[in-house]
Design a protein around this motif. Structure first.
Motif, PDB file in Angstrom:
ATOM      1  N   PRO A   1       0.605  -1.015  -0.354  1.00 40.33           N
ATOM      2  CA  PRO A   1      -0.009   0.218  -0.242  1.00 40.33           C
ATOM      3  C   PRO A   1       0.497   1.156   0.479  1.00 40.33           C
ATOM      4  O   PRO A   1       1.754   1.531   0.542  1.00 40.33           O
ATOM      5  CB  PRO A   1      -0.569  -0.405   1.196  1.00 40.33           C
ATOM      6  CG  PRO A   1      -0.528  -1.822   1.824  1.00 40.33           C
ATOM      7  CD  PRO A   1       0.122  -2.116   1.561  1.00 40.33           C
ATOM      8  N   GLN A   2       0.230   2.630  -1.039  1.00 43.30           N
ATOM      9  CA  GLN A   2       0.841   4.265  -0.631  1.00 43.30           C
ATOM     10  C   GLN A   2       0.206   4.500  -0.301  1.00 43.30           C
ATOM     11  O   GLN A   2      -1.459   4.742   0.121  1.00 43.30           O
ATOM     12  CB  GLN A   2       1.367   4.033  -2.280  1.00 43.30           C
ATOM     13  CG  GLN A   2       2.220   2.856  -2.967  1.00 43.30           C
ATOM     14  CD  GLN A   2       3.643   2.986  -2.848  1.00 43.30           C
ATOM     15  OE1 GLN A   2       4.152   3.795  -2.555  1.00 43.30           O
ATOM     16  NE2 GLN A   2       2.927   1.623  -2.242  1.00 43.30           N
ATOM     17  N   PRO A   3       1.486   5.520   0.552  1.00 45.58           N
ATOM     18  CA  PRO A   3       0.400   6.633   1.051  1.00 45.58           C
ATOM     19  C   PRO A   3      -0.520   7.203   0.525  1.00 45.58           C
ATOM     20  O   PRO A   3      -0.220   7.840  -0.608  1.00 45.58           O
ATOM     21  CB  PRO A   3       1.514   7.945   2.068  1.00 45.58           C
ATOM     22  CG  PRO A   3       2.913   6.724   1.233  1.00 45.58           C
ATOM     23  CD  PRO A   3       2.827   6.057   0.898  1.00 45.58           C
ATOM     24  N   PHE A   4      -1.973   8.357   1.059  1.00 44.82           N
ATOM     25  CA  PHE A   4      -2.336   9.349   0.320  1.00 44.82           C
ATOM     26  C   PHE A   4      -1.524  10.343  -0.092  1.00 44.82           C
ATOM     27  O   PHE A   4      -1.344  10.974   1.502  1.00 44.82           O
ATOM     28  CB  PHE A   4      -3.725   9.215   0.074  1.00 44.82           C
ATOM     29  CG  PHE A   4      -4.251   7.814   0.731  1.00 44.82           C
ATOM     30  CD1 PHE A   4      -4.890   6.896  -0.751  1.00 44.82           C
ATOM     31  CD2 PHE A   4      -5.281   7.007   1.262  1.00 44.82           C
ATOM     32  CE1 PHE A   4      -4.899   6.082  -0.813  1.00 44.82           C
ATOM     33  CE2 PHE A   4      -5.693   6.310   1.228  1.00 44.82           C
ATOM     34  CZ  PHE A   4      -5.330   5.468   0.362  1.00 44.82           C
ATOM     35  N   GLY A   5      -1.612  11.194  -1.332  1.00 43.75           N
ATOM     36  CA  GLY A   5      -0.692  11.676  -1.278  1.00 43.75           C
ATOM     37  C   GLY A   5      -1.123  13.464  -0.818  1.00 43.75           C
ATOM     38  O   GLY A   5      -1.047  14.771   0.224  1.00 43.75           O
ATOM     39  N   ASN A   6      -2.177  13.019  -0.600  1.00 40.13           N
ATOM     40  CA  ASN A   6      -3.116  15.063   0.486  1.00 40.13           C
ATOM     41  C   ASN A   6      -2.984  14.475   2.059  1.00 40.13           C
ATOM     42  O   ASN A   6      -3.929  15.224   2.982  1.00 40.13           O
ATOM     43  CB  ASN A   6      -4.426  14.900  -0.098  1.00 40.13           C
ATOM     44  CG  ASN A   6      -5.440  13.428  -0.452  1.00 40.13           C
ATOM     45  OD1 ASN A   6      -5.021  13.023  -0.064  1.00 40.13           O
ATOM     46  ND2 ASN A   6      -6.431  13.994  -0.327  1.00 40.13           N
ATOM     47  N   VAL A   7      -2.533  13.718   2.480  1.00 42.61           N
ATOM     48  CA  VAL A   7      -2.807  13.331   3.895  1.00 42.61           C
ATOM     49  C   VAL A   7      -1.574  13.395   5.136  1.00 42.61           C
ATOM     50  O   VAL A   7      -0.952  12.318   4.228  1.00 42.61           O
ATOM     51  CB  VAL A   7      -3.606  11.623   4.020  1.00 42.61           C
ATOM     52  CG1 VAL A   7      -3.653  11.197   5.445  1.00 42.61           C
ATOM     53  CG2 VAL A   7      -4.775  11.372   3.288  1.00 42.61           C
TER      54      VAL A   7
ATOM     55  N   ASP B   1      -1.766  -0.224   9.735  1.00 42.74           N
ATOM     56  CA  ASP B   1      -2.435  -1.244   9.506  1.00 42.74           C
ATOM     57  C   ASP B   1      -2.511  -1.839   8.240  1.00 42.74           C
ATOM     58  O   ASP B   1      -2.330  -3.030   7.793  1.00 42.74           O
ATOM     59  CB  ASP B   1      -4.065  -1.060   9.853  1.00 42.74           C
ATOM     60  CG  ASP B   1      -5.055  -2.579  10.774  1.00 42.74           C
ATOM     61  OD1 ASP B   1      -4.038  -3.303  10.812  1.00 42.74           O
ATOM     62  OD2 ASP B   1      -5.840  -2.217  10.154  1.00 42.74           O
ATOM     63  N   ARG B   2      -2.595  -0.576   7.385  1.00 38.14           N
ATOM     64  CA  ARG B   2      -3.119  -1.613   5.490  1.00 38.14           C
ATOM     65  C   ARG B   2      -1.496  -2.234   4.913  1.00 38.14           C
ATOM     66  O   ARG B   2      -1.308  -3.214   4.787  1.00 38.14           O
ATOM     67  CB  ARG B   2      -3.306   0.213   4.578  1.00 38.14           C
ATOM     68  CG  ARG B   2      -4.878   0.133   4.707  1.00 38.14           C
ATOM     69  CD  ARG B   2      -4.675   1.310   4.068  1.00 38.14           C
ATOM     70  NE  ARG B   2      -4.159   2.091   3.306  1.00 38.14           N
ATOM     71  CZ  ARG B   2      -3.972   2.672   2.564  1.00 38.14           C
ATOM     72  NH1 ARG B   2      -3.391   1.584   1.346  1.00 38.14           N
ATOM     73  NH2 ARG B   2      -2.691   3.505   3.177  1.00 38.14           N
TER      74      ARG B   2
END
Length: 343
Positions: free
Chosen positions: A98-104, A158-159
Motif C-alpha cells: 500500500p502507498q500513502p495518499f498524497g493529500n494526507v 494497518d494496511r
C-alpha cells in the motif's frame, strides 16, 4: 488573623487555578519530542524479543517473526525519506505494498509502529504483553498529534501490516505444523536424540518454508561432512576428539565466549533430582541485538536502522532455511553421541 488566613486561602486558589490552566493547555507537540523514531524502533524490537524468549520460539520460527515484522516497519517508514525503495517487491511472494495518499498527513513513526504490531501479534503467542505496551505507545502519540494525523497514521500502518501478513499465508509455515515428529535413526553415523532430555528434532521440515530472497534452499550448498568412521585415525574421529579435548580444557576466556554464544532458547537444567527450564534468547534475537548496537554506534536515523534490520532479518531467515535443509539431508550424528559411546 482572619484576613491573613483568608489571604493565604485566596493565594492558594490562585496558584491552583494557574496550575490547572497550564495542565489543560492543548498545544500539540511533535511526537518526535516524546521519543525519537530510532529509539521507538529499538524499543519495539526489544519488546518483541522479550515475547519471543517468553514464548520459547525456536531459532527458525524466530527468524520468521523478525523478518516479517521488520519488513512491515521498513515498508512504512521508508516513505519519510527519499531514496529508499520497497524491499518487499524484490522478495518472493509479497503482494504490492500500500502507498500513502498524497493529500494526507502521516506520522511515519506511529504508522510503522502500527504495522509492526499488526504483524507481531499475528505471529506470536503472548499478545496481551504486546498489547499493553502498544496501547501505551499509542496514548503518547495521541496526546501530541491531531486526530486526523493520528487516525491516518494508524490506518496506513494497518494496511501495510496486513499486506505483509498475506505472505505468511503462502510460506508453507502452517503446513509444516502438523507434520510428524523426527525421532532420529539408529543407523551408524546418523543423528539421534541426545541426553539429558532426548528431545525430538527441532523443525525437521523447515526446508519447505518459502525463502525470501533465495530461489530455493539449495541455492547455497555446504561442503559434505566427513564420512562417519570410528577409527581414531579417520578425519571424522579426529574432529570428534578435537571437540572432546577442547571441551575438557576450556580457559576462563573460552568459557565466557561459549556462554556468550550459547543461544539455545530453552535448556533443561539438572541438579540432582531437581530439573528446571531456562529460557534464553535465540541466535536470531542475539544478532538483532548486535544490529541494534551497530545502529546506535553509527547514529543512523530511523529509516537507515529499519533498512538494516530488514537486511539482517532476511539474511537470517534464508540462511536458516538453507542450514536446516542441509541438517536434514546429511543427518550427521552429534559429537556428544560419539563421545559418550566411543571416547
Amino acid at each position: 488573623m482572619y484576613y491573613l488566613k483568608r489571604t493565604k486561602q485566596l493565594l492558594f486558589l490562585l496558584l491552583l487555578s494557574i496550575f490547572l490552566v497550564s495542565c489543560n493547555h492543548n498545544d500539540k507537540k511533535p511526537a518526535s519530542k516524546l521519543i525519537s523514531a530510532e529509539n521507538l524502533l529499538y524499543n519495539n524490537l526489544d519488546q518483541l524479543t522479550q515475547v519471543i524468549i517468553h514464548d520459547v520460539f525456536s531459532p527458525p520460527v524466530s527468524s520468521r517473526i523478525y523478518a516479517y515484522t521488520n519488513l512491515a516497519v521498513y515498508e512504512v517508514i521508508r516513505h519519510s525519506k527519499t531514496g529508499y525503495p520497497s524491499l518487499a517487491e524484490k522478495l518472493n511472494g509479497f503482494p504490492p505494498m500500500p502507498q500513502p495518499f498524497g493529500n494526507v498527513k502521516y506520522n511515519y513513526s506511529l504508522a510503522s509502529t502500527k504495522a509492526f504490531f499488526t504483524v507481531a501479534k499475528k505471529v506470536t503467542f503472548s499478545k496481551d504483553t504486546l498489547q499493553n505496551y502498544e496501547d501505551l505507545v499509542y496514548s503518547n502519540f495521541k496526546e501530541r498529534l491531531s486526530p486526523a494525523e493520528y487516525d491516518s497514521s494508524l490506518a496506513f500502518g494497518d494496511r501495510v501490516g496486513n499486506a505483509i501478513l498475506e505472505r505468511t499465508k503462502v510460506d508453507n509455515y502452517k503446513q509444516t505444523r502438523g507434520m510428524p515428529k523426527e525421532l532420529g535413526s539408529e543407523d551408524a553415523g546418523k543423528w539421534r536424540p541426545t541426553p539429558p532430555d532426548y528431545l525430538d528434532a527441532s523443525e525437521p521440515y523447515w526446508s519447505q518454508i518459502l525463502p525470501l530472497a533465495l530461489d530455493s534452499n539449495t541455492k547455497i550448498e555446504c561442503p559434505k561432512p566427513p564420512a562417519f568412521d570410528t577409527n581414531r585415525n579417520s578425519l571424522f574421529f579426529k574432529n570428534v576428539l578435537e571437540v572432546y579435548n577442547i571441551g575438557r580444557n576450556l580457559t576462563d576466556s573460552e568459557r565466557t565466549i561459549a556462554k556468550y554464544w550459547d543461544d539455545n532458547p530453552f535448556v533443561t537444567e539438572h541438579a540432582g533430582h531437581l530439573m528446571y527450564g531456562n529460557k534464553k534468547i535465540t541466535p536470531v534475537g542475539h544478532w538483532i541485538g548486535i544490529t541494534t548496537i551497530a545502529c546506535k554506534m553509527k547514529k543512523v536515523d530511523a529509516v537507515e536502522a529499519a533498512q538494516t534490520f530488514v537486511l539482517a532479518s532476511v539474511a537470517m531467515y534464508d540462511v536458516i532455511i538453507t542450514c536446516w535443509a542441509e541438517k536434514f539431508r546429511s543427518r550427521v550424528i552429534r559429537p556428544i553421541t560419539v563421545i559418550n559411546e566411543s571416547v
